[in-house]
Structures are given as C-alpha cells and as structure tokens.
Motif scaffolding. Sequence first.
Motif, PDB file in Angstrom:
ATOM      1  N   VAL A 388       0.837  -1.202   0.000  1.00 50.36           N
ATOM      2  CA  VAL A 388       0.000   0.000   0.000  1.00 50.36           C
ATOM      3  C   VAL A 388       0.871   1.251   0.000  1.00 50.36           C
ATOM      4  CG1 VAL A 388      -1.677   1.335   1.336  1.00 50.36           C
ATOM      5  CG2 VAL A 388      -1.961  -1.137   1.096  1.00 50.36           C
ATOM      6  N   LEU A 389       1.953   1.241   0.768  1.00 56.30           N
ATOM      7  CA  LEU A 389       2.847   2.405   0.812  1.00 56.30           C
ATOM      8  C   LEU A 389       3.470   2.688  -0.555  1.00 56.30           C
ATOM      9  CD1 LEU A 389       4.666   1.888   4.234  1.00 56.30           C
ATOM     10  CD2 LEU A 389       3.073   3.725   3.644  1.00 56.30           C
ATOM     11  N   LYS A 390       3.673   1.651  -1.351  1.00 57.53           N
ATOM     12  CA  LYS A 390       4.272   1.840  -2.678  1.00 57.53           C
ATOM     13  C   LYS A 390       3.292   2.455  -3.672  1.00 57.53           C
ATOM     14  CE  LYS A 390       7.537  -2.014  -2.256  1.00 57.53           C
ATOM     15  NZ  LYS A 390       7.887  -3.378  -2.739  1.00 57.53           N
ATOM     16  N   CYS A 391       1.991   2.356  -3.384  1.00 54.16           N
ATOM     17  CA  CYS A 391       0.977   2.918  -4.280  1.00 54.16           C
ATOM     18  C   CYS A 391       0.717   4.370  -3.875  1.00 54.16           C
ATOM     19  CB  CYS A 391      -0.310   2.103  -4.207  1.00 54.16           C
ATOM     20  SG  CYS A 391      -0.136   0.392  -4.750  1.00 54.16           S
ATOM     21  N   VAL A 392       1.542   5.265  -4.368  1.00 51.46           N
ATOM     22  CA  VAL A 392       1.479   6.667  -3.966  1.00 51.46           C
ATOM     23  C   VAL A 392       0.454   7.410  -4.813  1.00 51.46           C
ATOM     24  CG1 VAL A 392       2.791   8.797  -3.647  1.00 51.46           C
ATOM     25  CG2 VAL A 392       3.899   6.575  -3.291  1.00 51.46           C
ATOM     26  N   SER A 393      -0.497   8.063  -4.167  1.00 55.37           N
ATOM     27  CA  SER A 393      -1.506   8.844  -4.873  1.00 55.37           C
ATOM     28  C   SER A 393      -1.173  10.327  -4.792  1.00 55.37           C
ATOM     29  CB  SER A 393      -2.888   8.598  -4.265  1.00 55.37           C
ATOM     30  OG  SER A 393      -3.004   9.267  -3.016  1.00 55.37           O
ATOM     31  N   SER A 394      -1.890  11.132  -5.558  1.00 49.78           N
ATOM     32  CA  SER A 394      -1.692  12.580  -5.513  1.00 49.78           C
ATOM     33  C   SER A 394      -2.134  13.177  -4.186  1.00 49.78           C
ATOM     34  CB  SER A 394      -2.469  13.244  -6.665  1.00 49.78           C
ATOM     35  OG  SER A 394      -3.856  12.955  -6.546  1.00 49.78           O
ATOM     36  N   GLU A 395      -2.891  12.393  -3.406  1.00 52.11           N
ATOM     37  CA  GLU A 395      -3.360  12.864  -2.102  1.00 52.11           C
ATOM     38  C   GLU A 395      -2.321  12.670  -0.998  1.00 52.11           C
ATOM     39  OE1 GLU A 395      -6.167  14.384  -1.456  1.00 52.11           O
ATOM     40  OE2 GLU A 395      -7.080  14.186  -3.437  1.00 52.11           O
ATOM     41  N   ARG A 396      -1.258  11.931  -1.290  1.00 47.58           N
ATOM     42  CA  ARG A 396      -0.275  11.600  -0.237  1.00 47.58           C
ATOM     43  C   ARG A 396       0.286  12.845   0.468  1.00 47.58           C
ATOM     44  NH1 ARG A 396       3.256   7.040   0.433  1.00 47.58           N
ATOM     45  NH2 ARG A 396       1.509   5.867  -0.434  1.00 47.58           N
ATOM     46  N   PRO A 397       0.733  13.886  -0.254  1.00 46.86           N
ATOM     47  CA  PRO A 397       1.273  15.067   0.457  1.00 46.86           C
ATOM     48  C   PRO A 397       0.267  15.696   1.421  1.00 46.86           C
ATOM     49  CG  PRO A 397       1.869  15.136  -1.862  1.00 46.86           C
ATOM     50  CD  PRO A 397       0.881  14.028  -1.716  1.00 46.86           C
ATOM     51  N   GLN A 398      -1.002  15.789   0.996  1.00 48.19           N
ATOM     52  CA  GLN A 398      -2.013  16.374   1.873  1.00 48.19           C
ATOM     53  C   GLN A 398      -2.263  15.499   3.094  1.00 48.19           C
ATOM     54  OE1 GLN A 398      -3.599  19.373   1.836  1.00 48.19           O
ATOM     55  NE2 GLN A 398      -2.133  19.855   0.194  1.00 48.19           N
ATOM     56  N   MET A 399      -2.201  14.187   2.916  1.00 47.33           N
ATOM     57  CA  MET A 399      -2.355  13.292   4.057  1.00 47.33           C
ATOM     58  C   MET A 399      -1.246  13.529   5.075  1.00 47.33           C
ATOM     59  SD  MET A 399      -3.522   9.626   2.424  1.00 47.33           S
ATOM     60  CE  MET A 399      -5.003   9.429   1.449  1.00 47.33           C
ATOM     61  N   HIS A 400      -0.015  13.661   4.588  1.00 51.85           N
ATOM     62  CA  HIS A 400       1.107  13.940   5.489  1.00 51.85           C
ATOM     63  C   HIS A 400       0.882  15.242   6.238  1.00 51.85           C
ATOM     64  CE1 HIS A 400       3.872  10.679   4.804  1.00 51.85           C
ATOM     65  NE2 HIS A 400       3.846  10.832   3.498  1.00 51.85           N
ATOM     66  N   LEU A 401       0.418  16.274   5.528  1.00 48.20           N
ATOM     67  CA  LEU A 401       0.198  17.584   6.171  1.00 48.20           C
ATOM     68  C   LEU A 401      -0.878  17.504   7.243  1.00 48.20           C
ATOM     69  CD1 LEU A 401       0.368  20.007   3.105  1.00 48.20           C
ATOM     70  CD2 LEU A 401       2.011  19.798   4.974  1.00 48.20           C
ATOM     71  N   ARG A 402      -1.955  16.772   6.953  1.00 48.19           N
ATOM     72  CA  ARG A 402      -3.028  16.647   7.941  1.00 48.19           C
ATOM     73  C   ARG A 402      -2.545  15.909   9.179  1.00 48.19           C
ATOM     74  NH1 ARG A 402      -6.041  14.711   3.311  1.00 48.19           N
ATOM     75  NH2 ARG A 402      -7.123  16.440   2.293  1.00 48.19           N
ATOM     76  N   LEU A 403      -1.779  14.824   8.971  1.00 49.84           N
ATOM     77  CA  LEU A 403      -1.265  14.080  10.127  1.00 49.84           C
ATOM     78  C   LEU A 403      -0.303  14.922  10.944  1.00 49.84           C
ATOM     79  CD1 LEU A 403      -0.688  10.581   8.457  1.00 49.84           C
ATOM     80  CD2 LEU A 403      -2.347  11.115  10.240  1.00 49.84           C
ATOM     81  N   ALA A 404       0.552  15.699  10.250  1.00 46.99           N
ATOM     82  CA  ALA A 404       1.527  16.535  10.950  1.00 46.99           C
ATOM     83  C   ALA A 404       0.825  17.633  11.759  1.00 46.99           C
ATOM     84  CB  ALA A 404       2.496  17.156   9.961  1.00 46.99           C
ATOM     85  N   SER A 405      -0.232  18.211  11.200  1.00 44.91           N
ATOM     86  CA  SER A 405      -0.938  19.285  11.901  1.00 44.91           C
ATOM     87  C   SER A 405      -1.693  18.775  13.118  1.00 44.91           C
ATOM     88  CB  SER A 405      -1.928  19.972  10.947  1.00 44.91           C
ATOM     89  OG  SER A 405      -2.940  19.062  10.525  1.00 44.91           O
ATOM     90  N   ALA A 406      -1.964  17.463  13.151  1.00 39.47           N
ATOM     91  CA  ALA A 406      -2.704  16.886  14.290  1.00 39.47           C
ATOM     92  C   ALA A 406      -1.773  16.534  15.442  1.00 39.47           C
ATOM     93  CB  ALA A 406      -3.447  15.635  13.845  1.00 39.47           C
ATOM     94  N   LEU A 407      -0.474  16.582  15.220  1.00 30.76           N
ATOM     95  CA  LEU A 407       0.477  16.232  16.287  1.00 30.76           C
ATOM     96  C   LEU A 407       0.519  17.336  17.363  1.00 30.76           C
ATOM     97  CD1 LEU A 407       3.406  14.797  14.164  1.00 30.76           C
ATOM     98  CD2 LEU A 407       1.683  13.536  15.468  1.00 30.76           C
TER      99      LEU A 407
END
Length: 407
Positions: A388-407
């Motif tokens: 699953v990690l190898k299947c990178v979508s265009s949404e991946r950067p936004q997912m990272h940003l959302r997770l980082a902002s929740a920390l």
Amino acid sequence: AARAKAGNLVVDAQIASSAGDAFDFSPSVDAPGESILSGRRSRARRPTGSIIGYTTVLETIDRRLAALTSGHVEPVVIRGASGAGRTLLALETAARAKKRGIVAGVSQPVESLRGQPYGAVTQLLCSVCGVTSEARHTKLRAVLEGLKLKPSLVEAVMVVTGVSQLQGAFSAGQVAFAIRKVFEAGAGERPFLLVFDELESVDPSSLAVFRELCMHPGPRELTMGFTTQAATGERVYGAHAIDLPLLGREDLLKIAAEFLEAPAGPRLSSFLVQQSKGVGGAAVDWLAYLDDRGSLKTAGGSVELVDDVTSLDADALLRERLNLLPLEVQRTLEAGALSDDSFEPQQLTTAWPRATPASLQHAYAARLLRIIGVRRWAFSSTRIHAGVLKCVSSERPQMHLRLASAL
C-alpha cells in the motif's frame, strides 16, 4: 441518452439484464426502456477465517497445548509457504490456548519496528500487556508497575522495548529471563504461550531470544514459531519443525466455495488449482482479484471464469488487487498505511476525511485488513502494508500535512 440527467451512464435494458450479476442498475425515469448504472456490484464475500486442510497440524497444536497444561513442554516451529495461512494458524493457536486457561502473547512484525533490535520481543511484551506498540512509550511502564515487578526489571523491559536507553547490551538469556518474569507476573499459576509469527522477518536480536527460549524452556511455558519453508531441517532454532502441507484440489475448491458462497465452475476450478500451487491464501487472493476485475459470472448455481487472465507473481497480484479497489478504499488504506502500525477510524479521518466504515469493511472482507481490538485495525501482513505504501496517490502530500498538523 439525451433525455437522462447529466452525470448518469445510460445502458440499454437488455445489456443491463445480461450484466446484472456484475453491476447494479436502476430503471431510468427520464429514458423509458433504458437503465441507469448505479455501480459495480461486489460479490457478497466474507473473510475466509476457516482453516481448511490443516486438520493434522491443528491436532498436533492441541496436543502441545494439552501437554503444556500438564507440565510437559516441547517448543515447535511450523513452516509453510507464503500465503499458506501461517498467521491465521498463529492467531488460532493463541485463541485455543486462551480457551484452555493459558495466557498467550503473540508477536507479529510491524513496519515501525522493522529492523529495530528486539522488535519482535517488543511486540510480544506489548501483546501480553495489552498495550499497542505505538502506545508503549506512554502506557507500558504503568502496566509493568501494576504487575508488581521489581523496579530494575521494569527498567530492563523499558530498555528492551526501546522506550528507554542504556549503555551496553543485554544477552539473549537476560532478555528471555525478563520475558518470563513479565509473563509469570501476569499469569500467576497458569501456564503461558509465546507465539512468534513470521520468524523469517524477525530481527537478529529477537531471533536469538527465540532460540534461547526454545533451547532452555521453562516448566510452564510453550514457545511456538511460524516461518517459511526456507528454514530446513528437523529442528529449527532449537525447536521441532512441522511442515504445513500443500492443499489438494478438494481443499482449494472448499476455500473457493466459502469465499464465493457458491461452487466454482470447471474453468475457474482448473485456473485456481494451477495458479495457487496448493497455497490457500494464494487461491483467495486470486478469487478477490478475479471478482474485482469482473472476470467471474454466476450461472447455473456455480461461479465461472469468463475471460482470459494473465499469470501474475504474488507481488504483481497484490499490486493489481490494490489498483482495482474503489478509489475511496484505496485512499482509506493509504491513510492507514501512513498512520501507526494499527489505527482507529479517527486516525484515518485525520489523514483522509472521507474515510468511511464501509471502506474499512470492504478492505477487511478482501483480507487486506484485520481487526485487532475494539474499533482498531491493522494490515493483514507487513507485505500488504508495504504494498500500500508503494501505491502513492496525488493525495499523499495532503495526508502527510493533515497528520503533521494533528500532532
């Protein structure tokens, strides 16, 4: 088609009738005699949790557990091909042990601990303490102190699990001693079972501890490991080895019938036997793939293969399966892969706000996810997680940003 509302896919009613086993249609109000495509119909599948073809192995496991309750222990390693159901057997063994009053801990590899010294031991200790590997930094100490362990032993466990740091290194014997003390404190007078899954992926430090536990077993403990057939010999890591047999045609078709909730037709049966090579998990993966790509059709009470399919290796098959999932399920799995080794729905919606319970259930039915607790999920294997990690979508950067902002 011009009479239908924009955004609808209009299909001739006769075509809709012939394709009704693969797609859902509804009559068109705007275009009489036509049908509107509602969506791809997923076969009413369920996770194949049955253990088919391993009756002799399960009887052997039951005998080992019965002997443990009588004070006789003999460590064992069970070998099988990738996809043969080793993880399912490991979890089944733990469940059967608990029914006998045996305290059981299960170590299953996770991405976050891959390569970390004592990663598998950490999973084992977290399992028996009822703490996830992600929460060990904040919750494990309190659990260990609640077991009334000596402070020095608590500190040793915190070091072994990577929560604390200490100069120098422990020997395999010292770590095995710490494991026993934790299990003894939690088990009281009851015997306990130590299960190590995917030994082929275990870090060298944990593997040395597993060997120590097998070579010098305690009177109330049974150590069991599950690994690939690459580990040869009658004894593996100091334990007696048992091989999982390859499944015959009859057992493979039983698995297919359970998955499809109908018998497989002649062509599908031959294809499954040829492609699965006697491995039950491979048969299920192929069935899910064929179903998702629309290659199966129900006719005359059985399910048949209706087109030509190219042979794929295990990694390519997983990749194709992931690509065929509905987009919302793909994004939900991607969000899970970016979260912790196990995750709750709330974590998913942080990374991907459109994640739904239906997407999780779809992935669970496809054997891509497993349930590990109340409202908690994990990938069925590290191979699927990595895929699953190898299947990178265009949404991946936004997912990272959302997770980082929740920390």
